[in-house]
Write a protein that holds these residues in place. Sequence first.
Motif, PDB file in Angstrom:
ATOM      1  N   THR A   1       0.830  -1.205   0.000  1.00 30.55           N
ATOM      2  CA  THR A   1       0.000   0.000   0.000  1.00 30.55           C
ATOM      3  C   THR A   1       0.864   1.255   0.000  1.00 30.55           C
ATOM      4  O   THR A   1       0.367   2.353  -0.249  1.00 30.55           O
ATOM      5  N   GLY A   2       2.160   1.091   0.301  1.00 33.08           N
ATOM      6  CA  GLY A   2       3.046   2.232   0.433  1.00 33.08           C
ATOM      7  C   GLY A   2       3.139   2.749   1.854  1.00 33.08           C
ATOM      8  O   GLY A   2       3.975   3.596   2.157  1.00 33.08           O
ATOM      9  N   ASN A   3       2.288   2.225   2.744  1.00 30.87           N
ATOM     10  CA  ASN A   3       2.283   2.658   4.139  1.00 30.87           C
ATOM     11  C   ASN A   3       2.696   1.485   5.024  1.00 30.87           C
ATOM     12  O   ASN A   3       1.986   0.472   5.069  1.00 30.87           O
ATOM     13  N   PRO A   4       3.805   1.586   5.754  1.00 27.05           N
ATOM     14  CA  PRO A   4       4.308   0.456   6.552  1.00 27.05           C
ATOM     15  C   PRO A   4       3.311  -0.062   7.585  1.00 27.05           C
ATOM     16  O   PRO A   4       3.215  -1.273   7.793  1.00 27.05           O
ATOM     17  N   SER A   5       2.581   0.829   8.234  1.00 28.25           N
ATOM     18  CA  SER A   5       1.624   0.398   9.264  1.00 28.25           C
ATOM     19  C   SER A   5       0.482  -0.408   8.662  1.00 28.25           C
ATOM     20  O   SER A   5       0.078  -1.441   9.202  1.00 28.25           O
ATOM     21  N   LEU A   6      -0.048   0.067   7.528  1.00 24.39           N
ATOM     22  CA  LEU A   6      -1.125  -0.678   6.868  1.00 24.39           C
ATOM     23  C   LEU A   6      -0.608  -2.001   6.318  1.00 24.39           C
ATOM     24  O   LEU A   6      -1.292  -3.026   6.397  1.00 24.39           O
ATOM     25  N   ASP A   7       0.579  -1.987   5.740  1.00 22.69           N
ATOM     26  CA  ASP A   7       1.156  -3.232   5.221  1.00 22.69           C
ATOM     27  C   ASP A   7       1.323  -4.259   6.335  1.00 22.69           C
ATOM     28  O   ASP A   7       1.075  -5.454   6.152  1.00 22.69           O
ATOM     29  N   LYS A   8       1.740  -3.808   7.514  1.00 23.98           N
ATOM     30  CA  LYS A   8       1.898  -4.708   8.656  1.00 23.98           C
ATOM     31  C   LYS A   8       0.554  -5.319   9.040  1.00 23.98           C
ATOM     32  O   LYS A   8       0.448  -6.528   9.303  1.00 23.98           O
ATOM     33  N   LEU A   9      -0.485  -4.492   9.060  1.00 21.97           N
ATOM     34  CA  LEU A   9      -1.826  -4.965   9.406  1.00 21.97           C
ATOM     35  C   LEU A   9      -2.327  -5.986   8.387  1.00 21.97           C
ATOM     36  O   LEU A   9      -2.995  -6.963   8.735  1.00 21.97           O
ATOM     37  N   LEU A  10      -1.993  -5.756   7.105  1.00 18.52           N
ATOM     38  CA  LEU A  10      -2.483  -6.598   6.009  1.00 18.52           C
ATOM     39  C   LEU A  10      -1.550  -7.766   5.692  1.00 18.52           C
ATOM     40  O   LEU A  10      -1.700  -8.398   4.657  1.00 18.52           O
ATOM     41  N   ASP A  11      -0.596  -8.050   6.589  1.00 18.80           N
ATOM     42  CA  ASP A  11       0.381  -9.117   6.347  1.00 18.80           C
ATOM     43  C   ASP A  11       1.146  -8.848   5.056  1.00 18.80           C
ATOM     44  O   ASP A  11       1.191  -9.656   4.154  1.00 18.80           O
TER      45      ASP A  11
END
Length: 334
Positions: free
Chosen positions: A84-94
Motif C-alpha cells: 500500500t506504500g504505508n508500513p503500518s497498513l502493510d503490517k496490518l495486512l500481512d
Amino acid sequence: MVVLREGMCPGLDEDLVRGLRAADIKTVEDLVSSDIEELAQKCSVSYKALFAIRRVLLAQHTAFPVSGADLYEELLSSTAIVSTGNPSLDKLLDSGLYTGEITELSGGPGSGKSQVCFGVAVHISYQLKQSVIYIDTTGGLTASRLLEMLQAETTNTEEQMEALQRIHIFRLFDVFSLLDCLHGLCSGGLQQASVGGGSVKAVIVDSVSAVISTLLGGKQNEGMSLMIQVAGVLKTMAKDFNVAALVTNHVTRGGSGEVQPGLGVSWSHIPRTRVLLERVEKAVAVSRPGLRSATLIKSSRQPCHIKEEFDLQWWSRSKGGPSLGKRKLDETDS
C-alpha cells in the motif's frame, strides 16, 4: 442470480436476449432450468443453437472440484503482494494487498478511506510502475490531489505525468454503470489499460456502498441480486486477472451500538480481508490531524482485532524505493 446479457457466450445476441426476456427467461438460472425444446419454439430459434448456449452457460457458471494441491500450486505461481506504500497498513495486512482477493476498507465520513485509496493508487503507479483502475462512485477523486501526492514522490514533471497516465479513472454513479464497467474490464479493458505502461495490479472501487446501499432493505430483492452480481464480477476479475481488488464501504451501528461495516451479512462474506478505519482521540488529533487507527476485523492470515495507527499524510512524504511482495512487481512483470 446472474442476469442474461448480450455477448455472455457465442450465439447469445441482442435479439435472442430480447426474445428470452419476453418468454420470462431473465437469468442464467432461468435458462438452464427451462425446457429447451419448448423455449426454442417460443423464441423461434433452433433447438440445437439454444442447447449449445445452455451448455456453455452451464460450463461457465458451474463449480468444478479442484484439489488442494492444485490450489496451493496456483497460489505460489500467481499470488503477489502489492504494498500500500504505508508500513503500518502493510503490517496490518500481512505485507500488503494480495492479488486474487478483495480487500475492504470501511469507515465513517472523515475516516480516511478515500485518502488511503489515493495513496495506494499513487504508490502502485509511481513506485511499482504498474497500472491501476480507479472507479470513483462519489466524485471525490481529483487529479490535483493525485498530483500533490506525486509531487512528494518526485520533482520530475515527466515522471509525475507518466505515473498519472498509469491511473485509469472511471466516474460512475449507479450500480448498473458499475456492472457494465466491471464486465467491460473483464472483456478486454484490463488488457487495454496495460498498453503503454505496467500491467494492471489493482482495481479500486471507492465506494461500493455508495451505489448499492440505497437499493437494499425492505422487499428490494433486486438490490440484493445486483450486490451479489457486483461481488461475483469483482471476485472473478481478481482471480482470473491476478489483480488486487480494493473497495470501500460505509459503516452502521450494530444492536449494541458498536460500529460495523455496512451492506449487511450477505456482503460480509465477500471480502477476504476487512479493515475498519477510525479517527483517533481528539486530544491526539489536534497535534496530528492526519492520524487514524486501522483495525483488522476479518482476515484469513492475521489475528482479528489487531490495530495499527497510521498517518494519512504518509503518502505526501518522500519515501524512497519501491516495495516488493512475494514476487517482484516491476516493469517486467506481466
